[in-house]
Design an enzyme around this catalytic site. Structure first.
Site, PDB file in Angstrom:
ATOM      1  N   ASP A  50       0.830  -1.202   0.000  1.00 28.40           N
ATOM      2  CA  ASP A  50       0.000   0.000   0.000  1.00 28.40           C
ATOM      3  C   ASP A  50       0.866   1.254   0.000  1.00 28.40           C
ATOM      4  OD1 ASP A  50      -2.338  -1.460  -0.011  1.00 28.40           O
ATOM      5  OD2 ASP A  50      -2.422  -1.596   2.169  1.00 28.40           O
ATOM      6  N   SER A  95     -12.646  -2.054  -6.300  1.00 28.78           N
ATOM      7  CA  SER A  95     -11.824  -2.207  -5.095  1.00 28.78           C
ATOM      8  C   SER A  95     -11.974  -0.930  -4.279  1.00 28.78           C
ATOM      9  CB  SER A  95     -10.370  -2.479  -5.457  1.00 28.78           C
ATOM     10  OG  SER A  95      -9.846  -1.378  -6.135  1.00 28.78           O
ATOM     11  N   LYS A 135     -12.808  -6.184   7.582  1.00 29.96           N
ATOM     12  CA  LYS A 135     -12.232  -6.431   6.261  1.00 29.96           C
ATOM     13  C   LYS A 135     -11.530  -7.792   6.299  1.00 29.96           C
ATOM     14  CE  LYS A 135      -9.575  -4.227   2.619  1.00 29.96           C
ATOM     15  NZ  LYS A 135      -8.776  -5.395   2.267  1.00 29.96           N
ATOM     16  N   ARG A 156     -12.909 -12.283  -8.292  1.00 29.13           N
ATOM     17  CA  ARG A 156     -12.971 -10.879  -8.670  1.00 29.13           C
ATOM     18  C   ARG A 156     -12.239 -10.610  -9.992  1.00 29.13           C
ATOM     19  NH1 ARG A 156     -12.597  -5.695  -5.840  1.00 29.13           N
ATOM     20  NH2 ARG A 156     -12.490  -6.789  -3.872  1.00 29.13           N
ATOM     21  N   LYS A 307     -18.924   1.873   5.099  1.00 29.10           N
ATOM     22  CA  LYS A 307     -19.736   2.106   3.908  1.00 29.10           C
ATOM     23  C   LYS A 307     -20.933   2.970   4.266  1.00 29.10           C
ATOM     24  CE  LYS A 307     -18.703  -2.496   2.047  1.00 29.10           C
ATOM     25  NZ  LYS A 307     -19.223  -3.879   1.972  1.00 29.10           N
ATOM     26  N   CYS A 425      32.697 -23.460  20.923  1.00 29.44           N
ATOM     27  CA  CYS A 425      31.401 -24.074  20.611  1.00 29.44           C
ATOM     28  C   CYS A 425      30.670 -24.439  21.900  1.00 29.44           C
ATOM     29  CB  CYS A 425      31.624 -25.326  19.767  1.00 29.44           C
ATOM     30  SG  CYS A 425      30.107 -26.259  19.485  1.00 29.44           S
ATOM     31  N   CYS A 428      30.581 -28.506  22.013  1.00 25.94           N
ATOM     32  CA  CYS A 428      31.753 -29.378  22.158  1.00 25.94           C
ATOM     33  C   CYS A 428      32.995 -28.651  22.668  1.00 25.94           C
ATOM     34  CB  CYS A 428      32.068 -30.074  20.834  1.00 25.94           C
ATOM     35  SG  CYS A 428      32.700 -28.951  19.574  1.00 25.94           S
ATOM     36  N   CYS A 444      31.817 -23.971  14.092  1.00 20.59           N
ATOM     37  CA  CYS A 444      32.527 -24.948  14.909  1.00 20.59           C
ATOM     38  C   CYS A 444      33.201 -25.915  13.932  1.00 20.59           C
ATOM     39  CB  CYS A 444      31.548 -25.699  15.813  1.00 20.59           C
ATOM     40  SG  CYS A 444      32.289 -27.174  16.543  1.00 20.59           S
ATOM     41  N   CYS A 450      31.295 -32.962  16.980  1.00 27.04           N
ATOM     42  CA  CYS A 450      30.477 -31.988  17.706  1.00 27.04           C
ATOM     43  C   CYS A 450      29.042 -32.522  17.836  1.00 27.04           C
ATOM     44  CB  CYS A 450      30.476 -30.658  16.965  1.00 27.04           C
ATOM     45  SG  CYS A 450      29.426 -29.420  17.740  1.00 27.04           S
TER      46      CYS A 450
HETATM   47 ZN   LIG Z   1      31.014 -27.968  18.308  1.00 28.15          ZN
END
Ligand SMILES: [Zn+2]
Length: 738
Positions: A50, A95, A135, A156, A307, A425, A428, A444, A450
């Protein structure tokens, strides 16, 4: 009509930058309109659309020379692309103009009063009786009742011509086939087809369970359901309907409220949210109240419609070229809420990528509870400027992914702290690093051991894009690893019932009788049995799905079908040189390098060996798996030796198809796989030799190029025709050129 909008040059002194800005806006609007109406896959929130349209209108107000019949400001509804029979509406479906705030709405109300006061039989007044309505965010349709019977239903379309969806509309239970009681000879009822929110969520759960793509939002779901080729399929969708106006037949009534009462008496559904508003104060109170209730109506709404009630007054006010003056839509703003940012944590993905995400106090936004949102990467956290402990603004428009917009700095107490990206990490303890200089993402590097990465890879093997193994979800994957049932995905296809019994997740108490007879207190649960069955089934999935399952970086569903088709089997792929790989359609040096790096690692090659030893990954590409009987290119179904059904349909042999984005009913990989399965090529670059372009989400540049080259362009429905009936039938429904 969908193409770039050309604005004729004229010697009128419109500054070139105004012309350029106008043209850019017009083109963007056309593309979004195409995505919204034709693809049922909006690319931007309605509010943003819009805003674009209003910017365009601003330019046109300042430079009226820019207004041409092609300008989006002069058009209503969708561009072309119909696949149902076109049908003209007996009267135009207009519309509505929009208002975005109280001032704009009040300006409309005052204009309306002034417009009526200038009529012959009206005096200057301060109020005009209106109706307030919700609406509904659905699909507008036109129902035609002749002698009280439903004879035609149409979408429409462009307001003048829509698509004949009568057969599908007849399957919607709340729409009566016959009006209850005497009715004018011809009545044209306007209303909105939509999916109630509960039904939308249930439908998406069912689609997901059936291995299909869920819909992004209820509006797409309603549009997609109404436009299904098979009315029986539409009947299975829980569509609903509410009236919002009348075309032909309104002469029989003095006002809209009177007409609604009659429609309800005839058995047509009218909205309980509709209410009369006698003056401005009542009107604004209605809008505010509806805004507060917008998420509890059972269906999505994106605003209120006001309306003028009396038809005589409506007629006096009339319409502009685009919209009636007697009605206006008040658009609700996108939903933004504030909540507390409790923490920023990181997630380790299956390729080791470390992603920060926000953990928030759970908050209701746009109809669902949100407590987490991705923050993508460290730079993004910095860019948004959020601190842990901040009150943050969270935005969610429709059903899109929630996004943190930024902090409410005024609410800071000084106790907030900055997010520090971890250096090791969290799973791990390995030091994180960037794979390449200049990369934003930290990873990592412990890909072998891991736990977070192994679990994510296990889940990925079971995902729909890969081997689609029901029963290998996140909980099962975590249990398999935590209880040392597997070391990594290489063990999956060797799993036995005894192995699974090693994890409580897959055990259950034995029935008493069995326990007494066998002395075993625990047995394999249904979950465990299902996983074993599903693993067995997955062994015969197509090669390309195994390629995806291997978690080779960059080798995802977008290129797997091409790589699988070009290589044929895993041995060939493992041996292939970088040059050979880079020659495959859509595979560049980056993917080629990733493939080579992947196969250079021992423990990864071991995964492939283990899978093959267990009988997985042996299914050959479908076209060569038959017995060679089908050389004529006719469609026929074949069964491979391993028992999986493969097709030897060669209807698209030699034809390359470009799919530019997601389609409502196919994921991109499904769409590409469907093309490849019929002997065609799924490519990404549009060229003169492209057979068809299937326009999906964001059809921008490829779409424009396809038009410029005069290539046949298919929408989702056209693509279905291509797959079902072949290229000739598809050409008949394709659009060509601008
Ligand atoms: Zn890791």
């Amino acid at each position: 009509m969908n193409g770039p909008v050309t604005v004729p040059t004229s010697p009128d002194g419109v500054p070139p930058e105004a012309r350029a800005a106008h043209q850019a806006l017009a083109q963007a609007i056309e593309e979004h309109r195409f995505a919204y109406y034709v693809l049922d896959a909006p690319t931007i929130p309605d509010a943003d659309f819009d805003r674009l349209l209003r910017q365009l209108e601003d330019w046109e107000r300042r430079h009226p020379e820019l207004v041409t019949p092609q300008s989006p400001s002069q058009q209503v509804g969708p561009p072309g692309g119909a696949s149902f029979a076109p049908v003209d509406h007996p009267s135009k479906m207009e519309s509505l103009d929009n208002a975005f705030d109280r001032d704009e709405l009040q300006a409309w109300y005052r204009r309306t009063i002034a417009g009526l006061a200038s009529g012959d039989d009206a005096e200057a007044a301060s109020a005009v009786a209106c109706l307030g309505e919700a609406k509904i965010d659905g699909l507008a349709v036109d129902l035609i009742y002749r002698d009280g019977r439903l004879v035609l239903a149409a979408t429409r379309g462009d307001g003048l011509t829509g698509e004949d969806v009568t057969a599908n509309i007849r399957t919607i239970g709340v729409i009566p086939a016959r009006l209850d009681g005497p009715a004018p000879e011809l009545v044209e009822v306007r209303g909105e087809v939509f999916l109630p929110l509960d039904d939308f969520q249930r439908l998406n759960r069912e689609l997901t369970a059936a291995g299909k793509s869920p819909f992004a939002n209820p509006r797409n779901a309603a549009a997609g359901s109404l436009r299904l080729k098979d009315p029986k399929a539409t009947a299975a969708r829980p569509l609903s309907f509410l009236c919002h106006g009348l075309g032909l037949g309104r002469e029989a009534f003095a006002s809209l409220s009177q007409a609604y009462r009659r429609l309800a008496a005839w058995g047509l559904p009218t909205s309980p949210a509709t209410a009369p508003v006698a003056d401005w104060d009542q009107l604004w109170a209605y809008v505010e109240d509806l805004g507060r209730r917008r998420h509890s109506l059972g269906h999505e709404i994106d605003g209120a419609v006001l309306k003028v009630d009396a038809f005589a007054a409506q007629d006096r006010l009339g319409s502009t070229s685009r919209a009636p003056r007697w009605a206006i839509a008040f658009k609700f703003p996108p939903v933004e809420v504030t909540t507390k940012l409790l923490d920023i944590r990181v997630n380790v993905g299956r390729t080791g990528r470390v992603t920060p995400y926000a953990v928030m106090t759970p908050v209701q936004v746009a109809g669902s509870t949100v407590e987490m949102a991705t923050l993508h990467n460290e730079d993004e956290v910095k860019r948004k400027g959020v601190l842990i402990g901040d009150t943050v603004i969270l935005r969610k428009a429709g059903d899109v992914i929630p996004e943190i917009l930024g902090p409410v700095a005024a609410q800071r107490t000084g106790a907030e702290r900055a997010f520090v990206m971890p250096q090791v990490c969290p799973s791990c303890g390995t030091a994180l690093s960037r794979q390449k200089q200049g990369e934003v993402d930290l990873r990592c590097p412990n890909q072998r051991g891991c736990p977070a990465q192994v679990v994510e890879r296990l889940i990925h093997v079971g995902s729909r894009a890969a081997l689609d193994i029901e029963g290998l979800g996140d909980k099962a994957a975590a249990a398999l690893l935590a209880d040392s049932v597997v070391v990594n995905e290489g063990d999956l296809f060797d799993l036995t019932a005894a192995d699974l019994m090693g994890s409580a997740f897959f055990r259950k108490k034995a029935p008493k009788k069995q326990a007494v007879e066998t002395g075993e207190l625990e047995v394999l649960s249904e979950t465990g049995k299902k996983l074993l069955d599903q693993l067995e089934l997955a062994k015969s999935r197509p090669f390309e799905r195994f390629l995806i399952a291997l978690s080779i970086r960059h080798l995802g569903k977008g290129v797997a079908p091409q790589v699988a088709a070009a290589m044929g089997d895993i041995d060939h792929l493992a041996r292939a040189s970088a040059e050979e790989l880079a020659q495959i359609e859509d595979v560049g040096p980056v993917i080629a390098e990733a493939v080579q790096q992947w196969f250079a690692v021992d423990w990864r090659r071991a995964i492939v060996r283990r899978w093959r030893a267990a009988g997985a990954m042996s299914a050959l590409p479908a076209p060569t798996a038959g017995d060679g009987a089908d050389q004529g290119g006719a469609a026929a179904a074949g069964t491979t030796a391993s028992g999986s059904v493969g097709t030897v349909d060669q209807s698209l042999a030699g034809i390359s198809v470009v799919i530019t984005g997601a389609l409502p009913h196919h994921s991109r990989d499904q769409a590409a796989a469907a093309v490849v399965a019929r002997g065609g090529k799924a490519t990404s670059a549009v060229s003169k030799s492209t057979g068809f372009v299937v326009a999906g989400d964001k059809p921008g540049s490829k779409y424009t190029k396809a038009q410029a080259l005069g290539l046949p362009i298919l929408d989702a429905a056209g693509f279905a025709v291509l797959l079902a009936d072949g290229p000739e039938a598809a050409r008949a429904v394709a659009s060509v050129g601008p």
